[in-house]
Motif scaffolding. Sequence first.
Motif, PDB file in Angstrom:
ATOM      1  N   SER A 185      75.543  58.254  72.051  1.00 22.74           N
ATOM      2  CA  SER A 185      74.171  58.408  72.532  1.00 22.74           C
ATOM      3  C   SER A 185      73.128  58.304  71.421  1.00 22.74           C
ATOM      4  O   SER A 185      71.931  58.219  71.703  1.00 22.74           O
ATOM      5  CB  SER A 185      74.013  59.753  73.248  1.00 22.74           C
ATOM      6  OG  SER A 185      74.231  60.830  72.362  1.00 22.74           O
TER       7      SER A 185
ATOM      8  N   ALA B  48      69.218  63.233  81.603  1.00 26.44           N
ATOM      9  CA  ALA B  48      69.459  62.019  80.824  1.00 26.44           C
ATOM     10  C   ALA B  48      68.336  61.009  81.038  1.00 26.44           C
ATOM     11  O   ALA B  48      67.757  60.485  80.075  1.00 26.44           O
ATOM     12  CB  ALA B  48      70.806  61.405  81.204  1.00 26.44           C
TER      13      ALA B  48
ATOM     14  N   SER C 127      69.944  63.007  69.425  1.00 27.22           N
ATOM     15  CA  SER C 127      70.554  63.092  70.756  1.00 27.22           C
ATOM     16  C   SER C 127      71.413  64.335  70.893  1.00 27.22           C
ATOM     17  O   SER C 127      71.764  64.996  69.910  1.00 27.22           O
ATOM     18  CB  SER C 127      71.404  61.842  71.018  1.00 27.22           C
ATOM     19  OG  SER C 127      72.433  61.733  70.042  1.00 27.22           O
TER      20      SER C 127
ATOM     21  N   VAL D 113      72.719  52.840  80.339  1.00 25.22           N
ATOM     22  CA  VAL D 113      73.140  54.173  80.758  1.00 25.22           C
ATOM     23  C   VAL D 113      74.345  54.027  81.698  1.00 25.22           C
ATOM     24  O   VAL D 113      74.271  53.302  82.690  1.00 25.22           O
ATOM     25  CB  VAL D 113      72.006  54.929  81.470  1.00 25.22           C
ATOM     26  CG1 VAL D 113      72.439  56.361  81.786  1.00 25.22           C
ATOM     27  CG2 VAL D 113      70.742  54.928  80.616  1.00 25.22           C
TER      28      VAL D 113
ATOM     29  N   LEU E 195      73.536  55.441  76.408  1.00 21.97           N
ATOM     30  CA  LEU E 195      73.477  56.852  76.777  1.00 21.97           C
ATOM     31  C   LEU E 195      74.412  57.080  77.954  1.00 21.97           C
ATOM     32  O   LEU E 195      74.431  56.284  78.894  1.00 21.97           O
ATOM     33  CB  LEU E 195      72.043  57.246  77.158  1.00 21.97           C
ATOM     34  CG  LEU E 195      71.800  58.709  77.526  1.00 21.97           C
ATOM     35  CD1 LEU E 195      72.032  59.617  76.336  1.00 21.97           C
ATOM     36  CD2 LEU E 195      70.380  58.898  78.063  1.00 21.97           C
TER      37      LEU E 195
ATOM     38  N   ASP F 244      74.737  63.161  78.831  1.00 27.74           N
ATOM     39  CA  ASP F 244      74.092  63.426  77.543  1.00 27.74           C
ATOM     40  C   ASP F 244      72.591  63.213  77.683  1.00 27.74           C
ATOM     41  O   ASP F 244      72.106  62.774  78.724  1.00 27.74           O
ATOM     42  CB  ASP F 244      74.665  62.518  76.456  1.00 27.74           C
ATOM     43  CG  ASP F 244      76.164  62.722  76.262  1.00 27.74           C
ATOM     44  OD1 ASP F 244      76.647  63.849  76.521  1.00 27.74           O
ATOM     45  OD2 ASP F 244      76.852  61.766  75.869  1.00 27.74           O
ATOM     46  N   PHE F 245      71.846  63.467  76.630  1.00 28.30           N
ATOM     47  CA  PHE F 245      70.401  63.233  76.691  1.00 28.30           C
ATOM     48  C   PHE F 245      69.852  63.110  75.273  1.00 28.30           C
ATOM     49  O   PHE F 245      70.492  63.496  74.289  1.00 28.30           O
ATOM     50  CB  PHE F 245      69.674  64.338  77.465  1.00 28.30           C
ATOM     51  CG  PHE F 245      69.901  65.740  76.942  1.00 28.30           C
ATOM     52  CD1 PHE F 245      69.007  66.333  76.061  1.00 28.30           C
ATOM     53  CD2 PHE F 245      71.012  66.479  77.344  1.00 28.30           C
ATOM     54  CE1 PHE F 245      69.203  67.618  75.590  1.00 28.30           C
ATOM     55  CE2 PHE F 245      71.227  67.775  76.874  1.00 28.30           C
ATOM     56  CZ  PHE F 245      70.322  68.346  75.988  1.00 28.30           C
TER      57      PHE F 245
END
Length: 327
Positions: free
Chosen positions: A164, A23, A212, A11, A93, A97-98
């Motif tokens: 992601s 996230a 994602s 990340v 990631l 974002d998530f």
Amino acid sequence: MNGAPLVSVCVIVYNQAQYVRQALDSVFAQQTSFEYEVVVGDDCSTDATGSIVAEYAERYGSLRLITSGANTECKGIIEAVRAAARGEYLAWLEGDDFWLDSRKLEKQAEFLRAHPEYIGCTGEVCFVDEAGAPTVGFSFKRYSKRRRFTLEDAADGYLPGQTSSLMYRNVFRELDDNTTAAFRECDSIGDMKIAQFLTLFGDIYRLPEKLSAYRYLTTGESFSARTKGVNLSEAYLHWALERKRMAETVLGRNVSFYKTLRDICYHAWVEYLQHPNSDNLRVLRRVRKRVGRPLATGAYIAWRTLGYPFRRVAGAFGRTTVREENA
């Protein structure tokens, strides 16, 4: 955690205090049959991002925080995180974002274990706004819709999916010095660079599930925000030529990037048409000179220009496609 984990979740964060909890929550919500570690790289954030990540590190023992002494514009911190990752597979990631699917890691790791012929896999992506709500009418036309993403697709300027949604084999643990140097010395934008590099080792498969969410931001520290209204034609050309050099160094043979280069030339032409000033004209001339093949490139630009009204109509009815499905 005993031994190396199967997956390292990498990340990258920088001044994303507003979004980083979502996230990280999506990371720790993953339901897996295996152990995974989380390596967070903070590129010297000046807001509350660092303290939020430290809070999660105290809560979750599988999270390791890596910080940079000074802002590296992501390049340095990405390399540091990649070097620290111990997993057989890497999943990335960004802090704004998530992930949408709580079984994202499970599905992708299961696919890679069952299909050793693929170097990585991606999935579908949902575009969201600052509040996390799906955006209407926005899409990124350089994402391939083919199930199998190849070296040629990357050389043509496409991506296998959004960063992601990507998981790939950790080839970096076994690279020779020359290949490692070719990758590190390649001065290209990150997602295009890693996509091109991975396809030197194998194809990338696109899973049909939506895995994602990509937060498209026009303010703040995101790439989209920082480059809004900027003519990037020469930067695109430089990045493409750098990827070509990297690919040819690793493979030891010529790799055609002409389709990408002519698209960049068309982009420079459109920039000039939309903003007809002397600076954009000079950019167009420099790009055309470096792309070469003046007759073929000129014919392509004319064809794209004349076909623009028809593409607009087709797009309005939802029929515009890029890189159609294949088996």
